[in-house]
Design a protein around this motif. Structure first.
Motif, PDB file in Angstrom:
ATOM      1  N   LYS A 105       0.718  -1.461   0.027  1.00 24.13           N
ATOM      2  CA  LYS A 105       0.245   0.511   0.059  1.00 24.13           C
ATOM      3  C   LYS A 105       0.979   1.266   0.374  1.00 24.13           C
ATOM      4  O   LYS A 105       1.777   1.379   0.965  1.00 24.13           O
ATOM      5  N   GLU A 106       0.506   2.135  -0.865  1.00 20.62           N
ATOM      6  CA  GLU A 106       0.923   3.938  -0.564  1.00 20.62           C
ATOM      7  C   GLU A 106       0.327   4.679   0.609  1.00 20.62           C
ATOM      8  O   GLU A 106      -0.676   4.205   0.541  1.00 20.62           O
ATOM      9  N   PHE A 107       0.905   5.792   0.274  1.00 22.69           N
ATOM     10  CA  PHE A 107       0.715   6.423   1.045  1.00 22.69           C
ATOM     11  C   PHE A 107       1.299   7.894   1.572  1.00 22.69           C
ATOM     12  O   PHE A 107       2.408   7.892   0.872  1.00 22.69           O
ATOM     13  N   THR A 108       0.598   8.848   1.911  1.00 24.15           N
ATOM     14  CA  THR A 108       0.904  10.140   1.275  1.00 24.15           C
ATOM     15  C   THR A 108       0.512  10.767   3.038  1.00 24.15           C
ATOM     16  O   THR A 108       2.618  11.860   3.305  1.00 24.15           O
ATOM     17  N   ASN A 109      -0.206  10.917   3.596  1.00 28.88           N
ATOM     18  CA  ASN A 109       0.283  11.711   4.639  1.00 28.88           C
ATOM     19  C   ASN A 109      -0.457  11.248   6.091  1.00 28.88           C
ATOM     20  O   ASN A 109      -1.417  10.454   6.425  1.00 28.88           O
ATOM     21  N   PHE A 110       0.479  11.015   6.759  1.00 30.85           N
ATOM     22  CA  PHE A 110       0.755  10.221   7.930  1.00 30.85           C
ATOM     23  C   PHE A 110       1.651  10.221   9.101  1.00 30.85           C
ATOM     24  O   PHE A 110       2.824  11.031   9.205  1.00 30.85           O
ATOM     25  N   ILE A 111       2.011   9.496  10.290  1.00 30.21           N
ATOM     26  CA  ILE A 111       2.441   9.594  11.224  1.00 30.21           C
ATOM     27  C   ILE A 111       2.877   8.355  11.436  1.00 30.21           C
ATOM     28  O   ILE A 111       2.145   7.184  12.143  1.00 30.21           O
ATOM     29  N   LEU A 112       3.602   7.685  11.282  1.00 27.97           N
ATOM     30  CA  LEU A 112       4.448   6.315  10.904  1.00 27.97           C
ATOM     31  C   LEU A 112       5.331   6.562  12.432  1.00 27.97           C
ATOM     32  O   LEU A 112       6.562   7.308  13.004  1.00 27.97           O
ATOM     33  N   GLU A 113       5.428   5.151  13.149  1.00 30.88           N
ATOM     34  CA  GLU A 113       5.670   5.258  14.525  1.00 30.88           C
ATOM     35  C   GLU A 113       6.405   3.449  14.592  1.00 30.88           C
ATOM     36  O   GLU A 113       6.104   2.977  13.795  1.00 30.88           O
ATOM     37  N   TYR A 114       8.041   3.350  15.244  1.00 32.35           N
ATOM     38  CA  TYR A 114       8.506   1.970  15.033  1.00 32.35           C
ATOM     39  C   TYR A 114       9.245   2.388  15.533  1.00 32.35           C
ATOM     40  O   TYR A 114      10.194   2.677  15.744  1.00 32.35           O
ATOM     41  N   ASP A 115      10.010   0.105  16.015  1.00 23.17           N
ATOM     42  CA  ASP A 115      10.916   0.562  16.779  1.00 23.17           C
ATOM     43  C   ASP A 115      12.353   0.305  16.074  1.00 23.17           C
ATOM     44  O   ASP A 115      11.896  -1.329  15.040  1.00 23.17           O
ATOM     45  N   MET A 116      13.318   0.233  16.225  1.00 21.78           N
ATOM     46  CA  MET A 116      14.484  -0.316  15.422  1.00 21.78           C
ATOM     47  C   MET A 116      15.385  -0.831  15.823  1.00 21.78           C
ATOM     48  O   MET A 116      15.938   0.332  17.147  1.00 21.78           O
ATOM     49  N   LYS A 117      16.927  -1.782  15.956  1.00 21.31           N
ATOM     50  CA  LYS A 117      17.227  -2.887  16.570  1.00 21.31           C
ATOM     51  C   LYS A 117      18.281  -2.491  15.375  1.00 21.31           C
ATOM     52  O   LYS A 117      17.975  -3.686  15.145  1.00 21.31           O
ATOM     53  N   MET A 118      19.890  -2.492  15.421  1.00 25.29           N
ATOM     54  CA  MET A 118      20.794  -2.710  14.410  1.00 25.29           C
ATOM     55  C   MET A 118      22.030  -3.426  15.252  1.00 25.29           C
ATOM     56  O   MET A 118      22.684  -2.853  16.159  1.00 25.29           O
TER      57      MET A 118
END
Length: 463
Positions: free
Chosen positions: A71-84
């Motif tokens: 899916k594609e998005f235009t206006n949004f609040i994206l949140e995620y946790d990331m570890k590398m």
């Protein structure tokens, strides 16, 4: 008892409603079980789901790999946790694309940077395979310590129209105003590691990936985001820039405020204005031998100047300041300190001068552009988008102190009117001009060096 049960069910229903609607309407992009709704693009790095995480593993001899939403998005609040794992570079693409007719499907678009290097740009914004760095964290040095090496880090990204904002662990990191709004997919990146065996098999982990599509009302609380704002709006100022005292030095459509360096009017040949771009035209490669240099009618003393420029292959030009148009009324360019604009790869001037002091971003013939002097953890001396791509020059003058920035990175710093300054001048082509570079004020100049170079987004803030 029935009354208590009724109240309990009412509260439960309200809480359920709040969870679905009041808590920002965030939806899971990743269901924690499988990769439904995602697809792999470009590289060969594997992505798998383990213990509620998406895990990408680095592999040798593969281009950048991406796990993209369908899916594609235009206006949004994206949140995620990331570890590398240590030593890796990664990021999350937003509003990105993959078209067959664009580099055979190569993923391109904005990326929220993630890295554990001492450069410290996690949360900055890069335009993958297209425009280069848009918001390196040298624009916001206070945020360089936001990312926690070897730990889970929480990222928040807001995209609304042409505004892009990021937070890392609740610390504001980037505040970007883009040229335009785009619609595109979200993608998780495993970066190319070349043939580096020491990085093979290292992991990048994502979890708690949610998104909320937003409107103007949702964006309203974030309008005054604390991080310094960087704008690429074409020949326009944002409300914040206006409040901070920025002014357009060129309005994008007319010659108002400019004249030929050796004329009392704008040159009648050699320059064009079209579609918001001011362009010096190709001629014979000579210095100020066609339309000639152009200068601001007004003189400037202390200021921050920004100019976006686009080179053609092998081109030469420059941005000069502290220009005195009464000097050098003969052949050649007007005299002033110069932010060199040059195609270092294809123009022979790059190999002249001393130790590269005629290359792009340098103080021409005096000081070589080298970002490593100011941030030793950069992987390169300067970030250059190359010819036929836009680059940004920034010149800061505060009294005797002057700095050059190229694409957001400081590459030159010096102090005028000192013994060291005069020694530099004495060893340069400017030694014949008494008190070169020591004027308290002067014109700003765009140079005609006989090659096609385009300019736009010319703005200034007087200090």
């Amino acid at each position: 008892m029935r009354k208590n049960n009724f109240l309990f069910l009412l509260v439960l229903a309200f809480a359920s409603c709040f969870s679905a609607n009041g808590q920002n309407n965030h939806k899971e992009l990743f269901n924690g079980k499988n990769l439904k709704g995602w697809k792999v693009l470009n590289g060969k790095a594997p992505y798998e789901v383990i213990d509620g995480m998406i895990i990408g593993t680095s592999v040798t001899n593969s281009p950048n790999s991406f796990l993209a939403t369908k899916k594609e998005f235009t206006n949004f609040i994206l949140e995620y946790d990331m570890k590398m794992d240590e030593g890796l570079n990664s990021g999350v693409q937003i509003r990105s694309h993959s078209y067959k007719d664009y580099h055979n499907g190569r993923v391109h678009g904005l990326q929220v940077e993630c890295e554990d290097t001492k450069r410290g740009w996690a949360g900055g914004i890069y335009d993958e395979a297209r425009k280069g760095w848009r918001y390196p964290l040298d624009y916001n040095t206070a945020a360089k310590s936001a990312f926690k090496k070897g730990e889970w880090n929480h990222f928040k990204v807001i995209a609304y129209n042409n505004h892009i904002m990021t937070w890392v662990n609740d610390i504001p990191t980037a505040n970007l105003v883009e040229e335009k709004s785009e619609t595109g997919f979200i993608a998780l990146q495993v970066h190319d590691i070349g043939n580096n065996k020491s990085l093979e098999g290292k992991k990048i982990r994502w979890k708690n990936i949610t998104i909320k599509e937003i409107d103007a009302e949702d964006f309203e609380p974030y309008k005054d985001m604390e991080a310094p704002q960087v704008s690429y709006q074409n020949n326009q100022l944002t409300d914040r820039e206006k409040a901070d005292g920025w002014k357009l030095l060129w309005d994008g459509t007319t010659t108002d405020g400019w004249r030929g360096a050796k004329l009392d009017h704008f040159p009648r040949q050699g320059w064009t204005i079209n579609n918001g771009i001011l362009k010096v035209l190709e001629s014979d490669g000579g210095e100020s031998s066609n339309g000639g240099d152009i200068v601001t009618i007004k003189k400037y003393r202390n200021f921050i100047l920004e100019v976006d420029f686009r080179l053609t292959k092998g081109a030469n030009s420059g941005i000069k300041y502290f220009v005195d148009t009464d000097l050098n009324q003969g052949a050649g360019s007007s005299i002033g300190c110069e932010f060199q604009i040059l195609d270092d790869k294809y123009h022979p001037d790059a190999k002249k001068g001393v130790s590269g002091n005629r290359t792009l971003g340098s103080l021409y013939d005096l000081i070589t552009a080298n970002g490593l002097e100011f941030n030793p953890y950069l992987p390169t001396q300067k970030y250059v988008n190359g010819y036929d791509h836009w680059n940004r020059a920034r010149i800061v003058v505060n009294g005797k102190k002057v700095a050059h920035y190229l694409n957001g990175i400081k590459v030159v710093e010096y102090e005028r009117n000192t013994q060291m300054w005069r020694a530099l001048v004495a060893y340069s082509k400017y030694k014949k001009w008494p008190h070169f570079g020591e004027a308290e004020e002067g014109h700003i100049l765009l140079q005609d060096h006989g090659n096609e170079v385009a300019f736009r987004n010319i703005k200034i803030k007087e200090l």
